[in-house]
Motif scaffolding. Sequence first.
Motif, PDB file in Angstrom:
ATOM      1  N   UNK A   1       0.831  -1.210   0.000  1.00 19.92           N
ATOM      2  CA  UNK A   1       0.000   0.000   0.000  1.00 19.92           C
ATOM      3  C   UNK A   1       0.859   1.251   0.000  1.00 19.92           C
ATOM      4  N   UNK A   2       1.599   1.490   1.058  1.00 22.34           N
ATOM      5  CA  UNK A   2       2.526   2.606   1.153  1.00 22.34           C
ATOM      6  C   UNK A   2       1.992   3.922   0.617  1.00 22.34           C
ATOM      7  N   UNK A   3       2.844   4.651  -0.100  1.00 19.67           N
ATOM      8  CA  UNK A   3       2.502   5.959  -0.646  1.00 19.67           C
ATOM      9  C   UNK A   3       1.621   5.868  -1.886  1.00 19.67           C
TER      10      UNK A   3
ATOM     11  N   UNK B   1      -3.304   7.368  -3.512  1.00 19.88           N
ATOM     12  CA  UNK B   1      -3.546   7.659  -4.930  1.00 19.88           C
ATOM     13  C   UNK B   1      -4.609   6.713  -5.478  1.00 19.88           C
ATOM     14  N   UNK B   2      -4.479   5.438  -5.156  1.00 23.11           N
ATOM     15  CA  UNK B   2      -5.473   4.448  -5.603  1.00 23.11           C
ATOM     16  C   UNK B   2      -6.858   4.782  -5.047  1.00 23.11           C
ATOM     17  N   UNK B   3      -6.899   5.127  -3.764  1.00 22.86           N
ATOM     18  CA  UNK B   3      -8.181   5.435  -3.114  1.00 22.86           C
ATOM     19  C   UNK B   3      -8.836   6.670  -3.726  1.00 22.86           C
ATOM     20  N   UNK B   4      -8.037   7.714  -3.958  1.00 21.22           N
ATOM     21  CA  UNK B   4      -8.595   8.935  -4.536  1.00 21.22           C
ATOM     22  C   UNK B   4      -9.120   8.688  -5.944  1.00 21.22           C
ATOM     23  N   UNK B   5      -8.375   7.930  -6.743  1.00 19.75           N
ATOM     24  CA  UNK B   5      -8.829   7.626  -8.108  1.00 19.75           C
ATOM     25  C   UNK B   5     -10.154   6.865  -8.057  1.00 19.75           C
ATOM     26  N   UNK B   6     -10.253   5.884  -7.176  1.00 15.09           N
ATOM     27  CA  UNK B   6     -11.490   5.113  -7.056  1.00 15.09           C
ATOM     28  C   UNK B   6     -12.635   6.006  -6.587  1.00 15.09           C
ATOM     29  N   UNK B   7     -12.381   6.836  -5.583  1.00 15.54           N
ATOM     30  CA  UNK B   7     -13.417   7.717  -5.041  1.00 15.54           C
ATOM     31  C   UNK B   7     -13.941   8.699  -6.078  1.00 15.54           C
TER      32      UNK B   7
ATOM     33  N   UNK C   1       2.278  13.138   9.111  1.00 12.11           N
ATOM     34  CA  UNK C   1       1.926  11.959   9.896  1.00 12.11           C
ATOM     35  C   UNK C   1       2.631  10.719   9.362  1.00 12.11           C
ATOM     36  N   UNK C   2       2.693  10.587   8.053  1.00  7.98           N
ATOM     37  CA  UNK C   2       3.260   9.398   7.420  1.00  7.98           C
ATOM     38  C   UNK C   2       4.787   9.362   7.512  1.00  7.98           C
ATOM     39  N   UNK C   3       5.430  10.515   7.586  1.00  3.39           N
ATOM     40  CA  UNK C   3       6.894  10.556   7.537  1.00  3.39           C
ATOM     41  C   UNK C   3       7.541   9.832   8.710  1.00  3.39           C
ATOM     42  N   UNK C   4       6.915   9.869   9.884  1.00  7.10           N
ATOM     43  CA  UNK C   4       7.474   9.170  11.047  1.00  7.10           C
ATOM     44  C   UNK C   4       7.574   7.674  10.794  1.00  7.10           C
ATOM     45  N   UNK C   5       6.516   7.109  10.237  1.00  7.02           N
ATOM     46  CA  UNK C   5       6.539   5.683   9.923  1.00  7.02           C
ATOM     47  C   UNK C   5       7.586   5.382   8.850  1.00  7.02           C
ATOM     48  N   UNK C   6       7.725   6.264   7.892  1.00  6.14           N
ATOM     49  CA  UNK C   6       8.728   6.069   6.831  1.00  6.14           C
ATOM     50  C   UNK C   6      10.137   6.067   7.399  1.00  6.14           C
ATOM     51  N   UNK C   7      10.401   6.968   8.308  1.00  8.33           N
ATOM     52  CA  UNK C   7      11.734   7.032   8.923  1.00  8.33           C
ATOM     53  C   UNK C   7      12.008   5.763   9.722  1.00  8.33           C
TER      54      UNK C   7
END
Length: 131
Positions: A21-23, A27-33, A111-117
């Motif tokens: 899933x990641x980054x 994008x997938x969710x927005x396209x579907x929505x 929010x996501x950057x912490x998990x990425x690090x």
Amino acid sequence: ETCVSKPVLPSSLKLFYFGGKGRGEPIRLLAAFSGLQLEDYRFPDREEFMAMKLNGSLPFGQVPILEVDGSLTIAQTNAILRYLSKLGGLYPDNPALAAKVDAALDHELDTFISASIALYPTRFGVTLNDE
């Protein structure tokens, strides 16, 4: 005031990302929505990704990227999200409302950057130890 215009849609949108899933997932969710047709290309192996990275096909040497009509390449998740939001008629024309959308996107990135690090510390020049 919601003031949103919807531009002419491109004939093809192709997302390049890994199997997880990641980054790529926002994008997938927005396209579907938004009802946008998105070809969701997931690298079958690391070798193909590295080949694209080495031949210069990936701006900034990373994914996700969005290929539009086979000629335009857009890098960076939030840039892709903003672009798709505009195509889907979800991004406000009003600058004050657009700033609120930008703030929400940037908050998601913070929010996501912490998990990425934590997952990829060396990419960020961080050395983690067990202490």
